[in-house]
Motif scaffolding. Structure first.
Motif, mmCIF file in Angstrom:
data_model
loop_
_atom_site.group_PDB
_atom_site.id
_atom_site.type_symbol
_atom_site.label_atom_id
_atom_site.label_comp_id
_atom_site.label_asym_id
_atom_site.label_seq_id
_atom_site.Cartn_x
_atom_site.Cartn_y
_atom_site.Cartn_z
ATOM 1 N N SER A 32 0.794 -1.244 0.000
ATOM 2 C CA SER A 32 0.000 0.000 0.000
ATOM 3 C C SER A 32 0.819 1.285 0.000
ATOM 4 C CB SER A 32 -0.979 0.010 1.190
ATOM 5 O OG SER A 32 -0.314 0.274 2.405
ATOM 6 N N ALA A 33 1.993 1.300 0.659
ATOM 7 C CA ALA A 33 2.691 2.578 0.818
ATOM 8 C C ALA A 33 3.227 3.117 -0.504
ATOM 9 C CB ALA A 33 3.824 2.454 1.838
ATOM 10 N N ASN A 73 2.017 2.796 -3.598
ATOM 11 C CA ASN A 73 0.916 3.415 -4.337
ATOM 12 C C ASN A 73 0.478 4.726 -3.685
ATOM 13 O OD1 ASN A 73 0.789 0.333 -4.602
ATOM 14 N ND2 ASN A 73 -0.373 1.015 -6.361
ATOM 15 N N THR A 74 0.460 4.741 -2.362
ATOM 16 C CA THR A 74 0.032 5.954 -1.663
ATOM 17 C C THR A 74 1.022 7.097 -1.860
ATOM 18 O OG1 THR A 74 -1.118 4.613 -0.021
ATOM 19 C CG2 THR A 74 -0.657 6.898 0.567
ATOM 20 N N ARG A 75 2.320 6.797 -1.788
ATOM 21 C CA ARG A 75 3.318 7.868 -2.007
ATOM 22 C C ARG A 75 3.171 8.470 -3.409
ATOM 23 N NH1 ARG A 75 3.069 7.911 2.580
ATOM 24 N NH2 ARG A 75 4.217 6.484 3.915
ATOM 25 N N GLY A 108 -1.534 6.794 -8.384
ATOM 26 C CA GLY A 108 -1.470 5.717 -7.394
ATOM 27 C C GLY A 108 -1.752 4.341 -7.981
#
Lengths: 285, 285
Positions: free
Chosen positions: B181-182, B184-186, B219
Protein backbone atom coordinates in the motif's frame (compact mmCIF):
# COMPACT_ATOMS: atom_id res chain seq x y z
CA UNK A 1 -13.42 -2.61 22.26
CA UNK A 2 -15.60 -2.66 19.15
CA UNK A 3 -16.02 0.10 16.57
CA UNK A 4 -18.47 0.33 13.68
CA UNK A 5 -18.88 2.19 10.40
CA UNK A 6 -22.24 2.75 8.73
CA UNK A 7 -21.93 2.84 4.93
CA UNK A 8 -25.27 4.40 3.99
CA UNK A 9 -27.16 6.46 1.43
CA UNK A 10 -27.94 10.07 2.37
CA UNK A 11 -30.79 12.28 1.12
CA UNK A 12 -29.64 15.67 -0.18
CA UNK A 13 -31.02 18.57 1.83
CA UNK A 14 -33.13 16.40 4.16
CA UNK A 15 -31.38 16.58 7.53
CA UNK A 16 -34.41 15.49 9.55
CA UNK A 17 -34.80 12.26 7.57
CA UNK A 18 -31.05 11.63 7.62
CA UNK A 19 -30.92 12.19 11.39
CA UNK A 20 -33.68 9.67 11.96
CA UNK A 21 -31.76 7.13 9.89
CA UNK A 22 -28.45 7.86 11.66
CA UNK A 23 -30.03 7.39 15.09
CA UNK A 24 -31.67 4.15 13.98
CA UNK A 25 -28.32 2.80 12.73
CA UNK A 26 -26.53 3.96 15.89
CA UNK A 27 -29.06 2.05 17.98
CA UNK A 28 -28.30 -1.02 15.87
CA UNK A 29 -24.49 -0.78 16.09
CA UNK A 30 -24.54 -0.03 19.82
CA UNK A 31 -26.77 -3.06 20.38
CA UNK A 32 -24.13 -5.06 18.51
CA UNK A 33 -21.55 -3.86 21.03
CA UNK A 34 -19.92 -0.92 19.25
CA UNK A 35 -18.51 1.76 21.55
CA UNK A 36 -17.92 4.17 18.64
CA UNK A 37 -19.85 4.36 15.36
CA UNK A 38 -18.67 6.42 12.39
CA UNK A 39 -20.99 7.82 9.70
CA UNK A 40 -20.15 9.32 6.27
CA UNK A 41 -19.18 12.88 5.40
CA UNK A 42 -22.22 15.19 5.34
CA UNK A 43 -24.37 12.26 6.48
CA UNK A 44 -26.76 14.73 8.10
CA UNK A 45 -27.11 17.10 5.16
CA UNK A 46 -25.98 15.63 1.84
CA UNK A 47 -23.03 16.97 -0.15
CA UNK A 48 -23.72 17.86 -3.79
CA UNK A 49 -25.35 21.23 -3.29
CA UNK A 50 -25.14 23.62 -6.23
CA UNK A 51 -24.88 26.79 -4.18
CA UNK A 52 -23.93 28.06 -0.76
CA UNK A 53 -27.45 29.38 -0.22
CA UNK A 54 -29.01 25.99 -0.89
CA UNK A 55 -26.59 24.30 1.50
CA UNK A 56 -27.14 26.84 4.28
CA UNK A 57 -30.74 25.62 4.62
CA UNK A 58 -29.39 22.27 5.86
CA UNK A 59 -26.48 23.63 7.93
CA UNK A 60 -26.57 23.92 11.72
CA UNK A 61 -24.44 25.26 14.52
CA UNK A 62 -22.23 22.90 16.59
CA UNK A 63 -23.57 22.23 19.17
CA UNK A 64 -27.10 22.61 17.82
CA UNK A 65 -30.43 20.82 17.59
CA UNK A 66 -29.10 17.81 15.66
CA UNK A 67 -26.06 17.27 17.87
CA UNK A 68 -28.42 17.48 20.85
CA UNK A 69 -30.55 14.70 19.36
CA UNK A 70 -27.40 12.69 18.65
CA UNK A 71 -26.24 13.15 22.24
CA UNK A 72 -29.56 11.84 23.49
CA UNK A 73 -29.15 8.79 21.25
CA UNK A 74 -25.60 8.29 22.56
CA UNK A 75 -26.90 8.53 26.13
CA UNK A 76 -29.64 6.01 25.40
CA UNK A 77 -27.13 3.56 23.87
CA UNK A 78 -24.14 4.44 26.08
CA UNK A 79 -21.96 4.94 22.99
CA UNK A 80 -20.17 7.53 20.88
CA UNK A 81 -20.62 8.67 17.28
CA UNK A 82 -18.69 10.58 14.59
CA UNK A 83 -21.07 12.19 12.10
CA UNK A 84 -20.42 14.41 9.08
CA UNK A 85 -22.52 17.57 8.65
CA UNK A 86 -22.47 21.14 7.40
CA UNK A 87 -21.71 23.67 10.13
CA UNK A 88 -23.07 27.21 10.13
CA UNK A 89 -20.79 29.52 12.14
CA UNK A 90 -21.55 33.23 11.86
CA UNK A 91 -21.12 34.12 8.20
CA UNK A 92 -19.15 30.94 7.49
CA UNK A 93 -20.15 27.51 6.24
CA UNK A 94 -17.90 24.54 7.03
CA UNK A 95 -17.81 20.90 5.99
CA UNK A 96 -17.51 19.45 9.48
CA UNK A 97 -17.54 16.28 11.55
CA UNK A 98 -18.70 16.02 15.16
CA UNK A 99 -17.68 13.58 17.85
CA UNK A 100 -20.70 13.16 20.12
CA UNK A 101 -21.13 11.20 23.35
CA UNK A 102 -23.76 10.81 26.06
CA UNK A 103 -22.88 14.24 27.50
CA UNK A 104 -22.97 16.11 24.18
CA UNK A 105 -20.38 17.29 21.65
CA UNK A 106 -16.87 16.18 22.66
CA UNK A 107 -15.11 17.73 19.67
CA UNK A 108 -15.58 18.84 16.10
CA UNK A 109 -13.47 19.18 12.99
CA UNK A 110 -13.66 21.54 10.00
CA UNK A 111 -12.34 19.99 6.77
CA UNK A 112 -8.88 21.40 6.04
CA UNK A 113 -8.29 20.13 2.49
CA UNK A 114 -11.04 21.13 0.08
CA UNK A 115 -11.45 19.61 -3.38
CA UNK A 116 -13.35 21.68 -5.92
CA UNK A 117 -16.37 19.36 -5.75
CA UNK A 118 -19.93 19.47 -4.41
CA UNK A 119 -20.48 21.72 -1.41
CA UNK A 120 -16.72 22.04 -0.91
CA UNK A 121 -16.78 24.52 -3.81
CA UNK A 122 -18.64 26.89 -1.49
CA UNK A 123 -17.46 26.09 2.04
CA UNK A 124 -14.77 27.93 4.01
CA UNK A 125 -11.42 26.32 4.68
CA UNK A 126 -11.08 24.56 8.03
CA UNK A 127 -9.34 27.17 10.17
CA UNK A 128 -8.43 25.30 13.35
CA UNK A 129 -5.37 23.21 14.23
CA UNK A 130 -5.73 19.43 14.04
CA UNK A 131 -6.86 18.17 17.46
CA UNK A 132 -7.51 14.90 19.28
CA UNK A 133 -10.49 14.31 21.57
CA UNK A 134 -11.16 11.74 24.30
CA UNK A 135 -14.19 9.47 23.98
CA UNK A 136 -14.83 6.46 26.17
CA UNK A 137 -11.12 5.90 26.86
CA UNK A 138 -10.16 6.33 23.18
CA UNK A 139 -8.22 9.29 21.78
CA UNK A 140 -10.04 10.07 18.54
CA UNK A 141 -8.82 12.24 15.67
CA UNK A 142 -11.05 13.28 12.79
CA UNK A 143 -10.25 13.96 9.14
CA UNK A 144 -12.74 14.22 6.27
CA UNK A 145 -12.55 12.60 2.81
CA UNK A 146 -9.92 14.42 0.69
CA UNK A 147 -7.80 14.95 3.85
CA UNK A 148 -6.81 11.28 3.58
CA UNK A 149 -4.78 12.09 0.45
CA UNK A 150 -2.60 14.52 2.43
CA UNK A 151 -0.30 12.62 4.79
CA UNK A 152 0.16 15.65 7.02
CA UNK A 153 -3.47 15.49 8.17
CA UNK A 154 -3.27 12.06 9.83
CA UNK A 155 0.33 12.68 10.90
CA UNK A 156 -0.59 15.72 12.95
CA UNK A 157 -3.38 13.77 14.68
CA UNK A 158 -1.15 10.78 15.41
CA UNK A 159 1.62 12.99 16.80
CA UNK A 160 -0.98 14.52 19.10
CA UNK A 161 -1.83 11.12 20.51
CA UNK A 162 -4.67 9.75 18.40
CA UNK A 163 -5.34 6.04 18.91
CA UNK A 164 -7.87 6.04 16.13
CA UNK A 165 -8.55 8.31 13.18
CA UNK A 166 -12.11 8.50 11.85
CA UNK A 167 -12.61 9.57 8.23
CA UNK A 168 -16.19 10.33 7.26
CA UNK A 169 -15.94 10.45 3.47
CA UNK A 170 -17.89 10.97 0.23
CA UNK A 171 -15.53 9.21 -2.20
CA UNK A 172 -16.67 9.65 -5.81
CA UNK A 173 -15.36 7.61 -8.77
CA UNK A 174 -11.66 8.42 -9.12
CA UNK A 175 -11.03 7.80 -5.42
CA UNK A 176 -10.58 4.03 -5.77
CA UNK A 177 -6.81 4.23 -5.24
CA UNK A 178 -7.26 6.31 -2.11
CA UNK A 179 -9.67 3.73 -0.75
CA UNK A 180 -7.46 0.81 -1.73
CA UNK A 181 -4.11 2.05 -0.44
CA UNK A 182 -4.17 5.36 1.46
CA UNK A 183 -6.21 4.16 4.45
CA UNK A 184 -3.88 1.22 5.10
CA UNK A 185 -0.85 3.47 4.63
CA UNK A 186 -2.08 6.13 7.06
CA UNK A 187 -2.62 3.41 9.68
CA UNK A 188 0.78 1.83 9.00
CA UNK A 189 2.90 4.97 8.96
CA UNK A 190 1.32 6.34 12.14
CA UNK A 191 0.76 3.07 14.00
CA UNK A 192 -2.91 3.90 14.62
CA UNK A 193 -6.32 2.44 13.86
CA UNK A 194 -7.98 4.15 10.90
CA UNK A 195 -11.65 3.86 9.95
CA UNK A 196 -12.87 5.33 6.65
CA UNK A 197 -16.64 5.34 6.16
CA UNK A 198 -18.01 6.29 2.76
CA UNK A 199 -21.56 6.83 1.60
CA UNK A 200 -23.31 5.08 -1.25
CA UNK A 201 -26.04 6.23 -3.64
CA UNK A 202 -26.03 9.26 -5.93
CA UNK A 203 -26.58 13.02 -5.70
CA UNK A 204 -27.01 15.35 -8.67
CA UNK A 205 -25.38 12.85 -11.01
CA UNK A 206 -22.43 12.05 -8.69
CA UNK A 207 -22.36 8.41 -7.55
CA UNK A 208 -20.34 7.32 -4.52
CA UNK A 209 -18.21 4.21 -4.44
CA UNK A 210 -18.62 2.74 -0.95
CA UNK A 211 -15.48 0.75 -0.11
CA UNK A 212 -15.47 1.70 3.57
CA UNK A 213 -12.66 0.05 5.50
CA UNK A 214 -10.84 -0.26 8.81
CA UNK A 215 -7.05 -0.73 9.08
CA UNK A 216 -5.00 -1.71 12.14
CA UNK A 217 -1.74 -0.12 13.38
CA UNK A 218 0.37 -2.38 11.13
CA UNK A 219 -1.59 -1.32 8.04
CA UNK A 220 -3.50 -4.61 7.80
CA UNK A 221 -7.16 -4.50 6.78
CA UNK A 222 -9.47 -5.43 9.68
CA UNK A 223 -12.76 -4.99 7.84
CA UNK A 224 -13.82 -3.82 4.40
CA UNK A 225 -16.99 -3.37 2.36
CA UNK A 226 -15.74 -3.90 -1.21
CA UNK A 227 -18.99 -2.70 -2.80
CA UNK A 228 -21.31 0.31 -3.01
CA UNK A 229 -24.28 -1.10 -1.09
CA UNK A 230 -25.57 -0.01 2.30
CA UNK A 231 -23.92 -2.12 5.01
CA UNK A 232 -22.23 -1.90 8.42
CA UNK A 233 -18.64 -2.88 9.15
CA UNK A 234 -17.25 -3.75 12.57
CA UNK A 235 -13.82 -4.34 14.06
CA UNK A 236 -12.36 -5.14 17.45
CA UNK A 237 -9.57 -2.76 18.42
CA UNK A 238 -6.92 -2.90 21.16
CA UNK A 239 -5.84 0.59 22.20
CA UNK A 240 -2.52 -0.66 23.60
CA UNK A 241 -1.51 -1.61 20.05
CA UNK A 242 -1.99 1.98 18.88
CA UNK A 243 -0.08 3.38 21.85
CA UNK A 244 3.01 1.22 21.41
CA UNK A 245 5.03 2.57 18.46
CA UNK A 246 8.01 0.29 19.17
CA UNK A 247 7.83 -3.00 17.27
CA UNK A 248 10.25 -5.81 18.13
CA UNK A 249 10.33 -8.28 15.25
CA UNK A 250 13.59 -10.03 16.24
CA UNK A 251 15.00 -8.73 19.56
CA UNK A 252 18.25 -6.82 19.03
CA UNK A 253 18.19 -7.65 15.32
CA UNK A 254 15.04 -6.07 13.93
CA UNK A 255 13.31 -3.34 15.89
CA UNK A 256 11.58 -0.20 14.73
CA UNK A 257 9.80 2.71 16.37
CA UNK A 258 7.44 4.58 14.05
CA UNK A 259 7.79 7.82 16.03
CA UNK A 260 11.29 7.68 17.53
CA UNK A 261 12.75 6.93 14.08
CA UNK A 262 11.32 10.15 12.63
CA UNK A 263 13.81 12.95 11.66
CA UNK A 264 11.75 16.15 11.99
CA UNK A 265 14.67 18.55 11.49
CA UNK A 266 14.86 17.32 7.88
CA UNK A 267 11.16 17.86 7.14
CA UNK A 268 11.28 21.64 6.70
CA UNK A 269 9.92 21.70 3.12
CA UNK A 270 6.64 20.19 4.38
CA UNK A 271 5.61 23.45 6.09
CA UNK A 272 6.83 25.92 3.45
CA UNK A 273 4.06 28.05 1.88
CA UNK A 274 3.43 27.06 -1.74
CA UNK A 275 1.79 30.22 -3.06
CA UNK A 276 -0.31 28.24 -5.52
CA UNK A 277 -3.98 28.92 -6.22
CA UNK A 278 -6.34 25.96 -5.76
CA UNK A 279 -8.61 25.34 -8.76
CA UNK A 280 -11.81 27.39 -8.81
CA UNK A 281 -10.96 29.46 -5.75
CA UNK A 282 -10.06 33.02 -4.89
CA UNK A 283 -10.24 32.69 -1.08
CA UNK A 284 -6.75 31.27 -0.67
CA UNK A 285 -5.38 31.47 2.85
CA UNK B 1 10.30 6.91 -21.67
CA UNK B 2 10.90 3.48 -20.15
CA UNK B 3 12.20 2.67 -16.67
CA UNK B 4 13.26 -0.67 -15.20
CA UNK B 5 13.77 -2.29 -11.82
CA UNK B 6 16.05 -5.26 -11.26
CA UNK B 7 14.78 -7.52 -8.46
CA UNK B 8 17.89 -9.60 -7.76
CA UNK B 9 19.78 -11.61 -5.17
CA UNK B 10 22.92 -10.01 -3.70
CA UNK B 11 26.01 -11.69 -2.22
CA UNK B 12 26.94 -10.39 1.24
CA UNK B 13 30.37 -8.76 1.30
CA UNK B 14 31.17 -9.48 -2.35
CA UNK B 15 31.01 -6.11 -4.11
CA UNK B 16 33.08 -7.19 -7.12
CA UNK B 17 30.73 -10.07 -7.95
CA UNK B 18 27.66 -7.91 -7.29
CA UNK B 19 29.02 -5.13 -9.53
CA UNK B 20 29.54 -7.57 -12.38
CA UNK B 21 25.94 -8.75 -12.01
CA UNK B 22 24.59 -5.19 -11.81
CA UNK B 23 26.40 -4.17 -14.99
CA UNK B 24 25.17 -7.27 -16.78
CA UNK B 25 21.56 -6.52 -15.80
CA UNK B 26 21.97 -2.86 -16.75
CA UNK B 27 23.16 -3.89 -20.20
CA UNK B 28 20.05 -6.06 -20.49
CA UNK B 29 17.54 -3.38 -19.36
CA UNK B 30 19.14 -0.68 -21.51
CA UNK B 31 18.95 -3.00 -24.52
CA UNK B 32 15.26 -3.37 -23.74
CA UNK B 33 14.93 0.41 -23.98
CA UNK B 34 15.11 1.51 -20.36
CA UNK B 35 16.48 5.02 -19.79
CA UNK B 36 16.75 4.52 -16.04
CA UNK B 37 17.30 1.23 -14.17
CA UNK B 38 16.90 0.90 -10.40
CA UNK B 39 18.67 -1.75 -8.28
CA UNK B 40 18.01 -2.82 -4.65
CA UNK B 41 19.33 -1.28 -1.44
CA UNK B 42 22.95 -2.29 -0.79
CA UNK B 43 22.96 -4.14 -4.12
CA UNK B 44 26.70 -3.57 -4.34
CA UNK B 45 27.60 -4.72 -0.85
CA UNK B 46 24.90 -6.76 0.86
CA UNK B 47 23.07 -5.62 3.98
CA UNK B 48 23.05 -8.07 6.92
CA UNK B 49 26.51 -7.37 8.29
CA UNK B 50 27.01 -8.16 11.95
CA UNK B 51 29.46 -5.36 12.67
CA UNK B 52 30.57 -2.00 11.39
CA UNK B 53 34.09 -3.33 10.82
CA UNK B 54 32.87 -6.17 8.63
CA UNK B 55 30.77 -3.76 6.56
CA UNK B 56 33.57 -1.25 6.10
CA UNK B 57 35.46 -3.82 4.02
CA UNK B 58 32.72 -3.55 1.36
CA UNK B 59 32.13 0.20 1.64
CA UNK B 60 33.48 2.74 -0.86
CA UNK B 61 33.60 6.46 -1.34
CA UNK B 62 31.16 8.24 -3.69
CA UNK B 63 32.44 8.78 -6.31
CA UNK B 64 34.79 5.81 -6.15
CA UNK B 65 35.96 2.81 -8.12
CA UNK B 66 32.55 1.13 -8.34
CA UNK B 67 30.67 4.28 -9.34
CA UNK B 68 33.36 4.81 -12.00
CA UNK B 69 32.69 1.32 -13.39
CA UNK B 70 28.94 2.04 -13.26
CA UNK B 71 29.45 5.29 -15.15
CA UNK B 72 31.36 3.45 -17.86
CA UNK B 73 28.47 0.98 -18.15
CA UNK B 74 26.00 3.87 -18.33
CA UNK B 75 28.11 5.48 -21.07
CA UNK B 76 28.25 2.21 -22.99
CA UNK B 77 24.46 1.81 -22.77
CA UNK B 78 23.52 5.50 -22.88
CA UNK B 79 21.40 5.08 -19.77
CA UNK B 80 21.15 5.93 -16.07
CA UNK B 81 21.15 3.79 -12.93
CA UNK B 82 20.21 4.05 -9.26
CA UNK B 83 22.21 1.59 -7.15
CA UNK B 84 22.28 0.96 -3.41
CA UNK B 85 25.67 0.66 -1.67
CA UNK B 86 27.52 1.37 1.56
CA UNK B 87 29.38 4.67 1.53
CA UNK B 88 32.60 5.29 3.43
CA UNK B 89 33.02 9.01 4.18
CA UNK B 90 35.84 9.89 6.56
CA UNK B 91 35.03 8.15 9.82
CA UNK B 92 31.41 7.61 8.85
CA UNK B 93 29.57 4.74 7.21
CA UNK B 94 26.31 5.46 5.38
CA UNK B 95 23.62 3.33 3.77
CA UNK B 96 23.52 5.18 0.45
CA UNK B 97 22.13 5.19 -3.06
CA UNK B 98 23.84 6.68 -6.11
CA UNK B 99 22.35 8.07 -9.30
CA UNK B 100 24.89 7.45 -12.03
CA UNK B 101 24.90 8.46 -15.70
CA UNK B 102 27.32 8.38 -18.62
CA UNK B 103 29.30 11.29 -17.14
CA UNK B 104 29.58 9.84 -13.63
CA UNK B 105 27.74 10.35 -10.34
CA UNK B 106 24.82 12.78 -10.73
CA UNK B 107 23.69 12.60 -7.13
CA UNK B 108 23.69 10.45 -4.04
CA UNK B 109 21.49 9.93 -1.01
CA UNK B 110 22.24 8.85 2.56
CA UNK B 111 19.38 6.95 4.21
CA UNK B 112 17.59 9.24 6.65
CA UNK B 113 15.33 6.79 8.49
CA UNK B 114 17.21 3.88 10.04
CA UNK B 115 15.53 0.74 11.35
CA UNK B 116 17.46 -1.26 13.93
CA UNK B 117 18.20 -4.03 11.43
CA UNK B 118 21.19 -5.38 9.50
CA UNK B 119 23.88 -2.84 8.70
CA UNK B 120 21.55 0.02 9.66
CA UNK B 121 22.33 -0.88 13.29
CA UNK B 122 25.86 0.43 12.66
CA UNK B 123 25.51 3.15 10.00
CA UNK B 124 25.34 6.88 10.61
CA UNK B 125 22.13 8.79 10.07
CA UNK B 126 21.74 10.45 6.68
CA UNK B 127 22.77 14.03 7.38
CA UNK B 128 21.87 15.90 4.21
CA UNK B 129 18.62 17.57 3.12
CA UNK B 130 16.43 15.65 0.68
CA UNK B 131 17.42 16.61 -2.87
CA UNK B 132 16.35 16.04 -6.47
CA UNK B 133 18.76 15.36 -9.33
CA UNK B 134 18.39 15.65 -13.11
CA UNK B 135 19.02 12.55 -15.22
CA UNK B 136 18.17 12.29 -18.90
CA UNK B 137 15.39 14.87 -18.68
CA UNK B 138 13.92 13.29 -15.54
CA UNK B 139 13.99 14.84 -12.07
CA UNK B 140 14.85 11.91 -9.82
CA UNK B 141 14.52 11.72 -6.04
CA UNK B 142 15.95 8.86 -4.00
CA UNK B 143 14.73 7.30 -0.77
CA UNK B 144 15.85 3.96 0.69
CA UNK B 145 13.67 1.14 2.12
CA UNK B 146 12.32 2.21 5.57
CA UNK B 147 12.08 5.82 4.32
CA UNK B 148 8.97 4.74 2.40
CA UNK B 149 7.12 4.33 5.70
CA UNK B 150 7.68 8.01 6.54
CA UNK B 151 5.51 10.22 4.33
CA UNK B 152 7.75 13.23 4.86
CA UNK B 153 10.58 11.61 2.90
CA UNK B 154 8.75 11.39 -0.44
CA UNK B 155 6.86 14.62 0.28
CA UNK B 156 10.08 16.64 0.53
CA UNK B 157 11.33 15.18 -2.77
CA UNK B 158 8.04 15.83 -4.56
CA UNK B 159 7.88 19.42 -3.29
CA UNK B 160 11.38 19.89 -4.67
CA UNK B 161 10.24 18.85 -8.12
CA UNK B 162 10.78 15.09 -8.36
CA UNK B 163 9.03 13.47 -11.32
CA UNK B 164 10.03 10.04 -10.12
CA UNK B 165 11.10 8.64 -6.77
CA UNK B 166 13.38 5.58 -6.76
CA UNK B 167 13.38 3.37 -3.67
CA UNK B 168 16.12 0.77 -3.53
CA UNK B 169 14.93 -1.49 -0.72
CA UNK B 170 15.70 -4.62 1.31
CA UNK B 171 12.20 -5.43 2.56
CA UNK B 172 12.23 -8.31 5.05
CA UNK B 173 9.13 -10.24 6.18
CA UNK B 174 6.88 -7.78 8.04
CA UNK B 175 7.14 -5.24 5.22
CA UNK B 176 4.32 -6.75 3.15
CA UNK B 177 1.91 -3.94 4.01
CA UNK B 178 4.45 -1.30 3.04
CA UNK B 179 4.95 -3.04 -0.29
CA UNK B 180 1.22 -3.49 -0.87
CA UNK B 181 0.00 0.00 0.00
CA UNK B 182 2.69 2.58 0.82
CA UNK B 183 4.25 2.74 -2.65
CA UNK B 184 0.92 3.42 -4.34
CA UNK B 185 0.03 5.95 -1.66
CA UNK B 186 3.32 7.87 -2.01
CA UNK B 187 2.73 8.10 -5.76
CA UNK B 188 -0.89 9.16 -5.33
CA UNK B 189 -0.42 11.79 -2.63
CA UNK B 190 2.50 13.41 -4.44
CA UNK B 191 1.37 12.91 -8.03
CA UNK B 192 4.70 11.32 -9.00
CA UNK B 193 5.98 8.06 -10.41
CA UNK B 194 7.39 5.80 -7.69
CA UNK B 195 9.56 2.72 -8.30
CA UNK B 196 10.40 0.41 -5.39
CA UNK B 197 12.97 -2.31 -6.13
CA UNK B 198 13.53 -4.98 -3.53
CA UNK B 199 16.08 -7.77 -3.40
CA UNK B 200 15.40 -11.48 -3.05
CA UNK B 201 17.38 -14.28 -1.43
CA UNK B 202 18.61 -14.52 2.14
CA UNK B 203 21.47 -13.14 4.27
CA UNK B 204 22.39 -14.37 7.75
CA UNK B 205 18.94 -15.89 8.25
CA UNK B 206 17.02 -12.85 6.95
CA UNK B 207 14.98 -13.57 3.81
CA UNK B 208 13.73 -10.76 1.57
CA UNK B 209 10.25 -10.63 0.12
CA UNK B 210 10.63 -9.27 -3.41
CA UNK B 211 7.37 -7.55 -4.38
CA UNK B 212 9.06 -4.76 -6.35
CA UNK B 213 6.55 -2.39 -7.94
CA UNK B 214 6.02 0.78 -9.94
CA UNK B 215 3.10 3.17 -9.35
CA UNK B 216 1.90 6.05 -11.52
CA UNK B 217 0.94 9.59 -10.40
CA UNK B 218 -2.66 8.52 -9.67
CA UNK B 219 -1.47 5.72 -7.39
CA UNK B 220 -2.27 2.98 -9.91
CA UNK B 221 0.12 0.03 -10.20
CA UNK B 222 2.01 0.06 -13.51
CA UNK B 223 4.10 -3.04 -12.90
CA UNK B 224 4.60 -5.46 -10.05
CA UNK B 225 6.57 -8.62 -9.25
CA UNK B 226 4.30 -10.35 -6.72
CA UNK B 227 6.90 -12.96 -5.76
CA UNK B 228 10.40 -13.32 -4.33
CA UNK B 229 12.20 -14.55 -7.46
CA UNK B 230 14.78 -12.71 -9.51
CA UNK B 231 13.06 -10.77 -12.31
CA UNK B 232 12.99 -7.40 -14.05
CA UNK B 233 10.02 -5.04 -14.16
CA UNK B 234 9.47 -2.30 -16.71
CA UNK B 235 7.07 0.61 -17.14
CA UNK B 236 6.51 3.40 -19.63
CA UNK B 237 6.32 6.79 -17.94
CA UNK B 238 5.14 10.20 -19.17
CA UNK B 239 6.88 13.01 -17.31
CA UNK B 240 4.12 15.52 -18.13
CA UNK B 241 1.76 13.46 -15.97
CA UNK B 242 4.05 13.88 -12.96
CA UNK B 243 4.43 17.61 -13.57
CA UNK B 244 0.72 18.39 -13.76
CA UNK B 245 -0.71 18.32 -10.23
CA UNK B 246 -4.10 19.72 -11.36
CA UNK B 247 -6.60 16.99 -12.20
CA UNK B 248 -9.86 17.93 -13.93
CA UNK B 249 -12.34 15.09 -13.51
CA UNK B 250 -15.49 17.08 -14.39
CA UNK B 251 -14.68 20.67 -15.44
CA UNK B 252 -15.96 23.18 -12.88
CA UNK B 253 -17.53 20.39 -10.85
CA UNK B 254 -14.69 18.15 -9.76
CA UNK B 255 -11.14 19.47 -9.87
CA UNK B 256 -8.23 18.91 -7.51
CA UNK B 257 -4.63 20.05 -7.29
CA UNK B 258 -2.42 17.82 -5.14
CA UNK B 259 -0.05 20.67 -4.30
CA UNK B 260 -2.21 23.82 -4.43
CA UNK B 261 -4.73 22.18 -2.08
CA UNK B 262 -2.08 21.69 0.62
CA UNK B 263 -2.37 23.80 3.83
CA UNK B 264 1.23 24.03 5.10
CA UNK B 265 0.53 26.56 7.85
CA UNK B 266 -1.45 23.84 9.65
CA UNK B 267 1.32 21.22 9.43
CA UNK B 268 3.52 22.59 12.24
CA UNK B 269 3.48 19.42 14.39
CA UNK B 270 5.24 17.53 11.56
CA UNK B 271 8.53 19.34 12.19
CA UNK B 272 8.46 19.43 15.99
CA UNK B 273 11.33 17.53 17.67
CA UNK B 274 10.09 14.36 19.38
CA UNK B 275 12.88 13.79 21.91
CA UNK B 276 12.43 10.03 21.73
CA UNK B 277 15.25 7.50 21.59
CA UNK B 278 15.20 5.08 18.66
CA UNK B 279 15.55 1.42 19.68
CA UNK B 280 19.12 0.20 20.13
CA UNK B 281 20.75 3.60 19.59
CA UNK B 282 22.59 6.21 21.55
CA UNK B 283 23.60 8.43 18.62
CA UNK B 284 20.33 10.32 18.42
CA UNK B 285 20.47 13.57 16.49
Amino acid sequence: MKIAGVQMDVALGQPAANLTKIISKLTQTAAAGATLTVFPECALTGYCFDSREEALESAETIPGPSTQRLAEACAATNSFAVVGMLEAAGESLYNAAVLVGPAGVLGSYRKVHLPFLGIDRFTSYGDRPFAVHAAGGMNVGMNICYDASFPEAARCLALQGADLIALPTNWPPGSECAAASAINTRALENGVYYIAVNRVGEENGFPFIGHSCIADPTGATLATLPHDNEAILYAEIDLSRARNKHYVRVPGKHEIDRFADRRPHLYGPVIEPHGRTPPGRTDVD
